[in-house]
Design a protein around this motif. Structure first.
Motif, PDB file in Angstrom:
ATOM      1  N   GLY A 154       0.778  -1.227   0.000  1.00 17.81           N
ATOM      2  CA  GLY A 154       0.000   0.000   0.000  1.00 17.81           C
ATOM      3  C   GLY A 154       0.807   1.273   0.000  1.00 17.81           C
ATOM      4  O   GLY A 154       0.243   2.360  -0.039  1.00 17.81           O
ATOM      5  N   ALA A 155       2.142   1.182   0.044  1.00 18.47           N
ATOM      6  CA  ALA A 155       2.987   2.376   0.046  1.00 18.47           C
ATOM      7  C   ALA A 155       3.417   2.728  -1.372  1.00 18.47           C
ATOM      8  O   ALA A 155       3.436   1.882  -2.262  1.00 18.47           O
ATOM      9  CB  ALA A 155       4.207   2.154   0.931  1.00 18.47           C
ATOM     10  N   ARG A 156       3.822   3.980  -1.576  1.00 19.29           N
ATOM     11  CA  ARG A 156       4.212   4.442  -2.900  1.00 19.29           C
ATOM     12  C   ARG A 156       5.398   3.681  -3.459  1.00 19.29           C
ATOM     13  O   ARG A 156       5.496   3.454  -4.666  1.00 19.29           O
ATOM     14  CB  ARG A 156       4.534   5.946  -2.846  1.00 19.29           C
ATOM     15  CG  ARG A 156       3.327   6.829  -2.716  1.00 19.29           C
ATOM     16  CD  ARG A 156       2.565   6.937  -4.032  1.00 19.29           C
ATOM     17  NE  ARG A 156       3.300   7.720  -5.016  1.00 19.29           N
ATOM     18  CZ  ARG A 156       3.716   7.245  -6.196  1.00 19.29           C
ATOM     19  NH1 ARG A 156       3.480   6.002  -6.544  1.00 19.29           N
ATOM     20  NH2 ARG A 156       4.359   8.030  -7.037  1.00 19.29           N
ATOM     21  N   SER A 157       6.343   3.294  -2.607  1.00 21.07           N
ATOM     22  CA  SER A 157       7.526   2.589  -3.102  1.00 21.07           C
ATOM     23  C   SER A 157       7.300   1.099  -3.293  1.00 21.07           C
ATOM     24  O   SER A 157       8.148   0.415  -3.856  1.00 21.07           O
ATOM     25  CB  SER A 157       8.717   2.811  -2.155  1.00 21.07           C
ATOM     26  OG  SER A 157       9.217   4.127  -2.280  1.00 21.07           O
ATOM     27  N   CYS A 158       6.178   0.586  -2.796  1.00 19.79           N
ATOM     28  CA  CYS A 158       5.887  -0.839  -2.975  1.00 19.79           C
ATOM     29  C   CYS A 158       5.559  -1.129  -4.442  1.00 19.79           C
ATOM     30  O   CYS A 158       5.114  -0.245  -5.173  1.00 19.79           O
ATOM     31  CB  CYS A 158       4.690  -1.245  -2.122  1.00 19.79           C
ATOM     32  SG  CYS A 158       5.057  -1.399  -0.385  1.00 19.79           S
ATOM     33  N   PRO A 159       5.746  -2.366  -4.860  1.00 22.34           N
ATOM     34  CA  PRO A 159       5.252  -2.734  -6.188  1.00 22.34           C
ATOM     35  C   PRO A 159       3.757  -2.433  -6.272  1.00 22.34           C
ATOM     36  O   PRO A 159       3.021  -2.688  -5.308  1.00 22.34           O
ATOM     37  CB  PRO A 159       5.526  -4.246  -6.262  1.00 22.34           C
ATOM     38  CG  PRO A 159       6.656  -4.456  -5.301  1.00 22.34           C
ATOM     39  CD  PRO A 159       6.428  -3.489  -4.189  1.00 22.34           C
ATOM     40  N   PRO A 160       3.289  -1.890  -7.371  1.00 25.95           N
ATOM     41  CA  PRO A 160       1.870  -1.531  -7.470  1.00 25.95           C
ATOM     42  C   PRO A 160       0.987  -2.747  -7.709  1.00 25.95           C
ATOM     43  O   PRO A 160       1.421  -3.752  -8.268  1.00 25.95           O
ATOM     44  CB  PRO A 160       1.830  -0.590  -8.675  1.00 25.95           C
ATOM     45  CG  PRO A 160       2.994  -1.023  -9.521  1.00 25.95           C
ATOM     46  CD  PRO A 160       4.055  -1.467  -8.556  1.00 25.95           C
ATOM     47  N   ASP A 240       9.508   5.202   0.215  1.00 28.59           N
ATOM     48  CA  ASP A 240       8.420   6.149   0.455  1.00 28.59           C
ATOM     49  C   ASP A 240       7.223   5.373   1.000  1.00 28.59           C
ATOM     50  O   ASP A 240       6.579   4.609   0.278  1.00 28.59           O
ATOM     51  CB  ASP A 240       8.058   6.850  -0.861  1.00 28.59           C
ATOM     52  CG  ASP A 240       6.962   7.899  -0.690  1.00 28.59           C
ATOM     53  OD1 ASP A 240       6.383   7.988   0.412  1.00 28.59           O
ATOM     54  OD2 ASP A 240       6.669   8.607  -1.673  1.00 28.59           O
ATOM     55  N   TRP A 241       6.912   5.591   2.289  1.00 27.33           N
ATOM     56  CA  TRP A 241       5.834   4.849   2.940  1.00 27.33           C
ATOM     57  C   TRP A 241       4.489   5.581   2.857  1.00 27.33           C
ATOM     58  O   TRP A 241       3.501   5.115   3.433  1.00 27.33           O
ATOM     59  CB  TRP A 241       6.184   4.562   4.394  1.00 27.33           C
ATOM     60  CG  TRP A 241       7.241   3.520   4.536  1.00 27.33           C
ATOM     61  CD1 TRP A 241       8.554   3.707   4.832  1.00 27.33           C
ATOM     62  CD2 TRP A 241       7.066   2.099   4.370  1.00 27.33           C
ATOM     63  NE1 TRP A 241       9.222   2.499   4.862  1.00 27.33           N
ATOM     64  CE2 TRP A 241       8.337   1.495   4.582  1.00 27.33           C
ATOM     65  CE3 TRP A 241       5.976   1.285   4.055  1.00 27.33           C
ATOM     66  CZ2 TRP A 241       8.536   0.118   4.495  1.00 27.33           C
ATOM     67  CZ3 TRP A 241       6.174  -0.090   3.976  1.00 27.33           C
ATOM     68  CH2 TRP A 241       7.433  -0.650   4.193  1.00 27.33           C
ATOM     69  N   SER A 242       4.433   6.705   2.162  1.00 26.90           N
ATOM     70  CA  SER A 242       3.143   7.383   2.008  1.00 26.90           C
ATOM     71  C   SER A 242       2.199   6.513   1.187  1.00 26.90           C
ATOM     72  O   SER A 242       2.625   5.712   0.353  1.00 26.90           O
ATOM     73  CB  SER A 242       3.320   8.760   1.362  1.00 26.90           C
ATOM     74  OG  SER A 242       3.930   8.647   0.088  1.00 26.90           O
ATOM     75  N   LEU A 243       0.916   6.678   1.419  1.00 26.58           N
ATOM     76  CA  LEU A 243      -0.081   5.776   0.838  1.00 26.58           C
ATOM     77  C   LEU A 243      -0.218   5.977  -0.674  1.00 26.58           C
ATOM     78  O   LEU A 243      -0.198   7.103  -1.170  1.00 26.58           O
ATOM     79  CB  LEU A 243      -1.432   6.016   1.504  1.00 26.58           C
ATOM     80  CG  LEU A 243      -2.490   4.926   1.320  1.00 26.58           C
ATOM     81  CD1 LEU A 243      -2.046   3.617   1.946  1.00 26.58           C
ATOM     82  CD2 LEU A 243      -3.817   5.379   1.931  1.00 26.58           C
ATOM     83  N   ASN A 244      -0.380   4.873  -1.395  1.00 25.96           N
ATOM     84  CA  ASN A 244      -0.534   4.924  -2.856  1.00 25.96           C
ATOM     85  C   ASN A 244      -2.000   5.143  -3.239  1.00 25.96           C
ATOM     86  O   ASN A 244      -2.578   4.405  -4.036  1.00 25.96           O
ATOM     87  CB  ASN A 244      -0.021   3.623  -3.489  1.00 25.96           C
ATOM     88  CG  ASN A 244      -0.865   2.408  -3.097  1.00 25.96           C
ATOM     89  OD1 ASN A 244      -1.507   2.406  -2.042  1.00 25.96           O
ATOM     90  ND2 ASN A 244      -0.846   1.376  -3.922  1.00 25.96           N
TER      91      ASN A 244
END
Length: 314
Positions: A154-160, A240-244
């Protein structure tokens, strides 16, 4: 030799930018993931998730899907079906949890990443944590490093998230396409062939052993990106742990600036309880100084004072 290299480069680029193949409606094997598939096709846009739509339009369907998954006997499934099941379950549980806890500014990093440590995943055998599902089941039992770009946090840096459910029918092909696309994603991985620079996702540092170890990592990745060689120095990007979260596709949303009573009619009527401060609701009507709103998480509709709200801004 040069022509062959160019041909391979072009093939790699095409695979990197080609969307994952869509499964036919009947191609989910022994477990029906069509409900989750339909949700993803509606809420995933531009590699982000419309959590407001999950909370309103798709909440009941998501809960229904997770209820069904909790009744599946995973031991009856073959290996590909189990892997597709666990990936879909991980992602659906994460989306459900984020949607349930979300308020403006929410991040999965809150409370020392507590979302990963709580027993939120429901299986027929009992509840487990997302960490347990990832580190005790998915990684050791399947030993496929491509899983790291399939399960999402769910974070911006995570795979989408991809806008479809995983199916055992084309699982390997989709994992392969996902991994290639992730590595070519300049936001998450920077590969500058001219400067010999590799700034990769922290995932490759945290889970280097799954890719053969730090020394073998460039060799593993070179299969998916022709610009990566053994000679390049690897550094890792900040996460980046901000929410996607995606902007709502449609509808008008407001956020409550204070707790407010919810009534069944604009003039009053039945008292339907309290809406809490910071709750985000969808406006479906307006009369005088009252807003007719649809509340999230299956809480129904009601009327609240306009003065207790402000426009929602992501």
């Amino acid at each position: 030799m040069f022509v062959a290299w160019i041909f391979a480069l072009v093939l790699g680029w095409v695979a990197a930018v080609t969307p994952a193949q869509e499964p036919k409606a009947t191609e989910f094997g022994e477990v029906d993931h069509s409900e989750w598939d339909a949700i993803l096709r509606e809420v995933v846009r531009d590699e982000r998730v419309d959590y407001l739509a999950v909370r309103t339009a798709h909440w009941k369907a998501l809960e229904s899907y997770l209820d069904r998954m909790a009744k599946i006997d995973v031991s009856d499934l073959d290996e590909k079906e189990r892997l597709a099941f666990y990936i879909n379950l991980y992602n659906a549980t994460m989306v459900h949890t984020i949607a349930k806890r979300w308020e403006p500014g929410y991040s999965v990093s809150e409370k020392d990443f507590g979302v990963f440590k709580e027993p939120l995943v429901r299986l027929k055998t009992g509840k487990i944590t997302l960490d347990h599902l990832e580190h005790e089941i998915l990684r050791p039992k399947f030993q496929d490093a491509r899983i790291h770009v399939a399960i999402v946090c769910g974070a911006r840096s995570c795979p989408p998230l991809i806008p479809r459910a995983y199916s055992p029918v084309d699982l390997s092909e989709v994992l392969e396409a996902n991994f290639r696309r992730f590595l070519h994603d300049s936001f998450r991985n920077e590969v500058d062939e001219k400067k010999g620079v590799l700034r990769l996702s922290k995932i490759f540092e945290w889970f280097a052993d799954d890719f053969g170890g730090a020394e073998e990592l460039p060799h593993y990745l070179a299969h998916y990106h022709p610009g990566i060689t053994d000679e390049q120095k690897i550094t890792f990007k900040e996460y980046d742990w901000s929410l996607n979260i995606a902007e709502p596709k449609e509808g008008r949303f407001v956020v409550l600036t204070q707790a407010a009573s919810v009534f069944g009619a604009p003039s009053g009527g039945d008292d339907l309880g309290q809406a809490s401060s910071k709750e985000v609701v969808e406006v479906i009507g307006e009369e005088g100084d009252r807003l007719h709103v649809r509340r999230p998480l299956g809480r129904g509709e009601g009327w609240i004072p306009k003065s207790a709200t402000k426009a929602y801004e992501r």
